[in-house]
Design an enzyme around this catalytic site. Sequence first.
Site, PDB file in Angstrom:
ATOM      1  N   HIS A  88       0.891  -1.310   0.041  1.00  0.00           N
ATOM      2  CA  HIS A  88       0.046   0.050  -0.068  1.00  0.00           C
ATOM      3  C   HIS A  88       0.913   1.337   0.043  1.00  0.00           C
ATOM      4  O   HIS A  88       1.650   1.542   1.094  1.00  0.00           O
ATOM      5  CB  HIS A  88      -0.982  -0.089   1.220  1.00  0.00           C
ATOM      6  CG  HIS A  88      -1.830   1.217   1.396  1.00  0.00           C
ATOM      7  ND1 HIS A  88      -3.157   1.168   0.534  1.00  0.00           N
ATOM      8  CD2 HIS A  88      -1.717   2.323   1.512  1.00  0.00           C
ATOM      9  CE1 HIS A  88      -3.791   2.351   0.628  1.00  0.00           C
ATOM     10  NE2 HIS A  88      -2.753   3.200   1.520  1.00  0.00           N
ATOM     11  N   CYS A  89       0.767   2.036  -1.056  1.00  0.00           N
ATOM     12  CA  CYS A  89       1.659   3.215  -1.206  1.00  0.00           C
ATOM     13  C   CYS A  89       0.810   4.492  -0.753  1.00  0.00           C
ATOM     14  O   CYS A  89      -0.046   4.925  -1.393  1.00  0.00           O
ATOM     15  CB  CYS A  89       2.245   3.208  -2.571  1.00  0.00           C
ATOM     16  SG  CYS A  89       3.351   4.785  -2.774  1.00  0.00           S
ATOM     17  N   PRO A  90       1.306   5.234   0.200  1.00  0.00           N
ATOM     18  CA  PRO A  90       0.706   6.209   0.505  1.00  0.00           C
ATOM     19  C   PRO A  90       0.795   7.585  -0.174  1.00  0.00           C
ATOM     20  O   PRO A  90       0.126   8.628  -0.519  1.00  0.00           O
ATOM     21  CB  PRO A  90       1.142   6.869   1.985  1.00  0.00           C
ATOM     22  CG  PRO A  90       2.379   6.163   1.986  1.00  0.00           C
ATOM     23  CD  PRO A  90       2.310   4.751   1.413  1.00  0.00           C
ATOM     24  N   ASN A 125      -1.614   7.033  -2.736  1.00  0.00           N
ATOM     25  CA  ASN A 125      -3.088   6.929  -1.935  1.00  0.00           C
ATOM     26  C   ASN A 125      -3.750   5.814  -2.375  1.00  0.00           C
ATOM     27  O   ASN A 125      -5.136   5.811  -2.491  1.00  0.00           O
ATOM     28  CB  ASN A 125      -3.848   8.176  -2.292  1.00  0.00           C
ATOM     29  CG  ASN A 125      -4.791   8.299  -0.974  1.00  0.00           C
ATOM     30  OD1 ASN A 125      -4.586   7.857   0.041  1.00  0.00           O
ATOM     31  ND2 ASN A 125      -5.817   9.254  -1.283  1.00  0.00           N
TER      32      ASN A 125
END
Length: 380
Positions: free
Chosen positions: A233-235, A238
Amino acid sequence: GARAMADVERGWATARPDPAPQQIGREARRSDAAWATPTAPATPMSAPGAGAGGQAPAMRRLYSVWPSGNRFFCVGSLMMGGERDCAVAPGSGWSCANFCAWTCILLPSLCFFTVVAPYLWTVFVVLPIAAAVAFASTVSFLILACCSDPGVIPRRHVILATQSEEYLVGLLGYSPLGVGTPSGQRSIDKQRMIPAELAQKGYAWCYTCEIVRPPRASHCPECDNCVLRFDHHCPFVNNCVGQRNYHFFMGFTTSVCCLAVLVLPACAWSVLIGGSDLGSRLDEQPVAQYMLIALAGAAGIAACLLFALWLYHLFLISQGKTTKEHLKGRRVQGLEEEPTFCAARGPPLFDKYAWVSPSDIPRGAVQRQPSSSGGLGIHE
C-alpha cells in the site's frame, strides 16, 4: 317515473345477468392472492425499487454502499484507497503523502515551464518537448495509479448481495466463498472453509473479508480489502499497488524519474549559471533565492528516493516477486507462471454499478485489524 325506472332496472338485469357463484369464488380468491403475494425484490442488476410502504428498501449502486475503506468519486468511475497510518486532509480522505507527491511534481515543473523552458526553446528545443512528454506521462500514470482498482477481491457480503459467485468462479477457477458457512472463529474457519486441494496450493482464508484468497493475494489493512497479487500500500499514490495497477505504478515511477532528470538540472543551471535573467533577479531577492534553493533541494531528495525505489522494483521484477514476498521472505509456488510485470491485468472482480440492497452489505460488520508495518501496509 317510477314505472320507467323499474323498466330500466329490469332491462339492466336482463342484459347483465348475475355471475355464477363459482365465478365469484374464483375472482375473490384471485384478488386475495394478488394482495397476499408480496412484490418480488429487484435483482442486483435491475432498476431500484421504491422502498416505501414496508416493502424492500430502495436499491442502490454498489459503489455508494461499499463496505471497506475505499472511496469512489465521479459517480463511481474513480476508486481510491483508504489511509489509516498516514495523515489525511480532514473531510476528504486525501493523504498528506499524496499531496506531497503532487507538490514535488507540479511546483518544479511549473518553474521549469514558466521560467526555463522559454529560454531553452530558442537554444535546444528538444529538451522542453521531452520535459513536456515526461510531465504528461507522469501525471497520467499517477492519476491511473491513484484512481484505479488494484485488483480488489470483493468481500463475502458483496459477493452474496451481487450474486456474483458464478462470475468469480469463472475468473478465479474456484469459489471464494469456500465450503459451508463461516463460524466467525478464525482457528476453525481456517481449517474448515478452504477445500483440501486449495489449501495444499497455498490458498488462505481471510477472516476479515470471509473469503478464500489466492496464494499471492493479501489483505490490505489501509483499504481493508483483499487484493490480487498484493505488492504494497503506497501512501504517495493513496492506493494499494496490486495486480491491476502495478503497470501504472511502474509507469509513474519511470516517468517521474525521467522528468526529474530533465527538469531539476535545467532549473539549477538557470539559477546558478544563467541563461535567463532569473539569476540576476534572485540576487536582488535573497529570501526568494533561499526558498527556491530549499524547494529544489527537497525535490532533489525526493527524486533520489524515488530513483532508488524504481531500481528496487526493477530488481523485484527480475525476481518475479512482490514487495511483500521479498520483505517477508515468502516462497510462492509458480512464480514463473505468474510474473509481476509482464502478466495481464485481468478484468475487475466486481461490478461497482450493480444494484444492491444496503441491508445486505453492513458497514463495520468486521472490526479492522491495526497495521503493523508502517507506510508500506504489509499485512497478513
